[in-house]
Scaffold this motif. Structure first.
Motif, PDB file in Angstrom:
ATOM      1  N   GLN A   1     -26.682 -43.199 -64.110  1.00 47.11           N
ATOM      2  CA  GLN A   1     -27.427 -42.412 -63.143  1.00 47.11           C
ATOM      3  C   GLN A   1     -26.792 -42.499 -61.754  1.00 47.11           C
ATOM      4  O   GLN A   1     -27.026 -41.639 -60.915  1.00 47.11           O
ATOM      5  N   LEU A   2     -25.995 -43.546 -61.545  1.00 48.21           N
ATOM      6  CA  LEU A   2     -25.350 -43.754 -60.251  1.00 48.21           C
ATOM      7  C   LEU A   2     -24.013 -44.439 -60.468  1.00 48.21           C
ATOM      8  O   LEU A   2     -23.897 -45.315 -61.323  1.00 48.21           O
ATOM      9  N   ILE A   3     -23.012 -44.040 -59.689  1.00 49.89           N
ATOM     10  CA  ILE A   3     -21.703 -44.701 -59.709  1.00 49.89           C
ATOM     11  C   ILE A   3     -21.429 -45.208 -58.297  1.00 49.89           C
ATOM     12  O   ILE A   3     -21.434 -44.437 -57.339  1.00 49.89           O
ATOM     13  N   LEU A   4     -21.215 -46.505 -58.188  1.00 44.65           N
ATOM     14  CA  LEU A   4     -20.825 -47.122 -56.926  1.00 44.65           C
ATOM     15  C   LEU A   4     -19.353 -47.479 -57.055  1.00 44.65           C
ATOM     16  O   LEU A   4     -18.982 -48.265 -57.931  1.00 44.65           O
ATOM     17  N   LEU A   5     -18.509 -46.879 -56.205  1.00 53.02           N
ATOM     18  CA  LEU A   5     -17.092 -47.139 -56.381  1.00 53.02           C
ATOM     19  C   LEU A   5     -16.390 -47.482 -55.089  1.00 53.02           C
ATOM     20  O   LEU A   5     -16.769 -47.029 -54.021  1.00 53.02           O
ATOM     21  N   ASP A   6     -15.387 -48.287 -55.246  1.00 48.19           N
ATOM     22  CA  ASP A   6     -14.500 -48.677 -54.158  1.00 48.19           C
ATOM     23  C   ASP A   6     -13.582 -47.490 -53.878  1.00 48.19           C
ATOM     24  O   ASP A   6     -13.083 -46.847 -54.795  1.00 48.19           O
TER      25      ASP A   6
ATOM     26  N   PRO B   1     -32.560 -47.514 -65.089  1.00 44.85           N
ATOM     27  CA  PRO B   1     -31.381 -46.719 -64.757  1.00 44.85           C
ATOM     28  C   PRO B   1     -30.089 -47.523 -64.921  1.00 44.85           C
ATOM     29  O   PRO B   1     -30.049 -48.713 -64.620  1.00 44.85           O
ATOM     30  N   LEU B   2     -29.053 -46.841 -65.378  1.00 44.46           N
ATOM     31  CA  LEU B   2     -27.739 -47.452 -65.559  1.00 44.46           C
ATOM     32  C   LEU B   2     -26.875 -47.145 -64.343  1.00 44.46           C
ATOM     33  O   LEU B   2     -26.758 -45.987 -63.929  1.00 44.46           O
ATOM     34  N   ILE B   3     -26.270 -48.183 -63.796  1.00 43.68           N
ATOM     35  CA  ILE B   3     -25.371 -48.048 -62.647  1.00 43.68           C
ATOM     36  C   ILE B   3     -23.989 -48.523 -63.061  1.00 43.68           C
ATOM     37  O   ILE B   3     -23.837 -49.604 -63.623  1.00 43.68           O
ATOM     38  N   LEU B   4     -22.988 -47.699 -62.786  1.00 43.08           N
ATOM     39  CA  LEU B   4     -21.589 -48.071 -63.027  1.00 43.08           C
ATOM     40  C   LEU B   4     -20.996 -48.510 -61.699  1.00 43.08           C
ATOM     41  O   LEU B   4     -21.018 -47.751 -60.718  1.00 43.08           O
ATOM     42  N   ILE B   5     -20.483 -49.726 -61.663  1.00 47.70           N
ATOM     43  CA  ILE B   5     -19.830 -50.261 -60.465  1.00 47.70           C
ATOM     44  C   ILE B   5     -18.328 -50.299 -60.728  1.00 47.70           C
ATOM     45  O   ILE B   5     -17.888 -50.867 -61.729  1.00 47.70           O
ATOM     46  N   VAL B   6     -17.560 -49.694 -59.826  1.00 48.73           N
ATOM     47  CA  VAL B   6     -16.103 -49.632 -59.976  1.00 48.73           C
ATOM     48  C   VAL B   6     -15.469 -50.299 -58.758  1.00 48.73           C
ATOM     49  O   VAL B   6     -15.646 -49.846 -57.630  1.00 48.73           O
ATOM     50  N   ASP B   7     -14.739 -51.376 -58.998  1.00 49.27           N
ATOM     51  CA  ASP B   7     -14.067 -52.097 -57.909  1.00 49.27           C
ATOM     52  C   ASP B   7     -12.959 -52.946 -58.514  1.00 49.27           C
ATOM     53  O   ASP B   7     -13.132 -53.488 -59.602  1.00 49.27           O
ATOM     54  N   ASP B   8     -11.850 -53.061 -57.822  1.00 47.73           N
ATOM     55  CA  ASP B   8     -10.737 -53.863 -58.317  1.00 47.73           C
ATOM     56  C   ASP B   8     -10.855 -55.330 -57.923  1.00 47.73           C
ATOM     57  O   ASP B   8     -10.064 -56.156 -58.361  1.00 47.73           O
ATOM     58  N   ILE B   9     -11.865 -55.681 -57.147  1.00 49.04           N
ATOM     59  CA  ILE B   9     -12.070 -57.071 -56.733  1.00 49.04           C
ATOM     60  C   ILE B   9     -13.262 -57.640 -57.509  1.00 49.04           C
ATOM     61  O   ILE B   9     -14.403 -57.203 -57.335  1.00 49.04           O
TER      62      ILE B   9
ATOM     63  N   GLY C   1     -33.547 -55.248 -61.727  1.00 46.89           N
ATOM     64  CA  GLY C   1     -33.933 -54.655 -63.009  1.00 46.89           C
ATOM     65  C   GLY C   1     -33.065 -53.518 -63.502  1.00 46.89           C
ATOM     66  O   GLY C   1     -33.377 -52.900 -64.520  1.00 46.89           O
ATOM     67  N   PHE C   2     -31.969 -53.219 -62.825  1.00 47.12           N
ATOM     68  CA  PHE C   2     -31.081 -52.144 -63.265  1.00 47.12           C
ATOM     69  C   PHE C   2     -30.169 -52.620 -64.381  1.00 47.12           C
ATOM     70  O   PHE C   2     -29.833 -53.800 -64.468  1.00 47.12           O
ATOM     71  N   ARG C   3     -29.739 -51.697 -65.232  1.00 42.43           N
ATOM     72  CA  ARG C   3     -28.679 -51.985 -66.200  1.00 42.43           C
ATOM     73  C   ARG C   3     -27.365 -51.723 -65.478  1.00 42.43           C
ATOM     74  O   ARG C   3     -27.254 -50.762 -64.718  1.00 42.43           O
ATOM     75  N   ILE C   4     -26.372 -52.557 -65.734  1.00 43.10           N
ATOM     76  CA  ILE C   4     -25.112 -52.468 -65.007  1.00 43.10           C
ATOM     77  C   ILE C   4     -23.934 -52.382 -65.973  1.00 43.10           C
ATOM     78  O   ILE C   4     -23.878 -53.106 -66.965  1.00 43.10           O
TER      79      ILE C   4
ATOM     80  N   LYS D   1     -12.588 -43.611 -68.579  1.00 38.91           N
ATOM     81  CA  LYS D   1     -12.711 -43.856 -70.021  1.00 38.91           C
ATOM     82  C   LYS D   1     -14.142 -44.228 -70.394  1.00 38.91           C
ATOM     83  O   LYS D   1     -14.663 -43.796 -71.420  1.00 38.91           O
ATOM     84  N   MET D   2     -14.783 -45.028 -69.555  1.00 36.41           N
ATOM     85  CA  MET D   2     -16.158 -45.433 -69.823  1.00 36.41           C
ATOM     86  C   MET D   2     -17.102 -44.232 -69.794  1.00 36.41           C
ATOM     87  O   MET D   2     -18.059 -44.158 -70.551  1.00 36.41           O
ATOM     88  N   LEU D   3     -16.817 -43.279 -68.902  1.00 37.86           N
ATOM     89  CA  LEU D   3     -17.684 -42.109 -68.762  1.00 37.86           C
ATOM     90  C   LEU D   3     -17.657 -41.207 -69.987  1.00 37.86           C
ATOM     91  O   LEU D   3     -18.509 -40.323 -70.116  1.00 37.86           O
ATOM     92  N   GLU D   4     -16.716 -41.437 -70.885  1.00 40.71           N
ATOM     93  CA  GLU D   4     -16.699 -40.696 -72.139  1.00 40.71           C
ATOM     94  C   GLU D   4     -17.812 -41.167 -73.069  1.00 40.71           C
ATOM     95  O   GLU D   4     -18.226 -40.444 -73.965  1.00 40.71           O
ATOM     96  N   ARG D   5     -18.326 -42.390 -72.849  1.00 38.97           N
ATOM     97  CA  ARG D   5     -19.336 -42.927 -73.755  1.00 38.97           C
ATOM     98  C   ARG D   5     -20.649 -43.336 -73.087  1.00 38.97           C
ATOM     99  O   ARG D   5     -21.626 -43.618 -73.762  1.00 38.97           O
ATOM    100  N   ILE D   6     -20.670 -43.387 -71.755  1.00 36.73           N
ATOM    101  CA  ILE D   6     -21.922 -43.706 -71.058  1.00 36.73           C
ATOM    102  C   ILE D   6     -22.222 -42.629 -70.023  1.00 36.73           C
ATOM    103  O   ILE D   6     -21.319 -41.911 -69.585  1.00 36.73           O
ATOM    104  N   GLN D   7     -23.488 -42.538 -69.645  1.00 30.60           N
ATOM    105  CA  GLN D   7     -23.909 -41.589 -68.617  1.00 30.60           C
ATOM    106  C   GLN D   7     -24.751 -42.326 -67.572  1.00 30.60           C
ATOM    107  O   GLN D   7     -25.980 -42.343 -67.661  1.00 30.60           O
TER     108      GLN D   7
END
Length: 68
Positions: free
Chosen positions: A53-58, A8-16, A31-34, A45-51
């Motif tokens: 399974q989970l987004i962790l955001l600040d 599974p691909l996880i997108l992490i969004v944080d300014d730190i 074992g996750f893709r990040i 912008k990234m969500l235009e090219r990746i999908q």
């Protein structure tokens, strides 16, 4: 975990940067893709090219917060 190509691909969004590194290292070790974004606009912008399974955001970020 399963093969990295199928993990599974996880997108992490944080300014730190340190938060991105710590969380990314833990999840990668499991074992996750990040993917990383340092702002809400970058994440959109990234969500235009990746999908992920989970987004962790600040929630508290400059310019665009996690709720926006």
């Amino acid at each position: 975990m399963e093969d990295k190509k199928r993990a599974p691909l996880i997108l992490i969004v944080d300014d730190i940067t340190e938060n991105l590194q710590v969380l990314g290292n833990v999840l990668d070790g499991e074992g996750f893709r990040i993917s990383y974004a340092t702002s809400g606009l970058e994440a959109l912008k990234m969500l235009e090219r990746i999908q992920p399974q989970l987004i962790l955001l600040d929630i508290m970020m400059p310019e665009m917060d996690g709720f926006e």
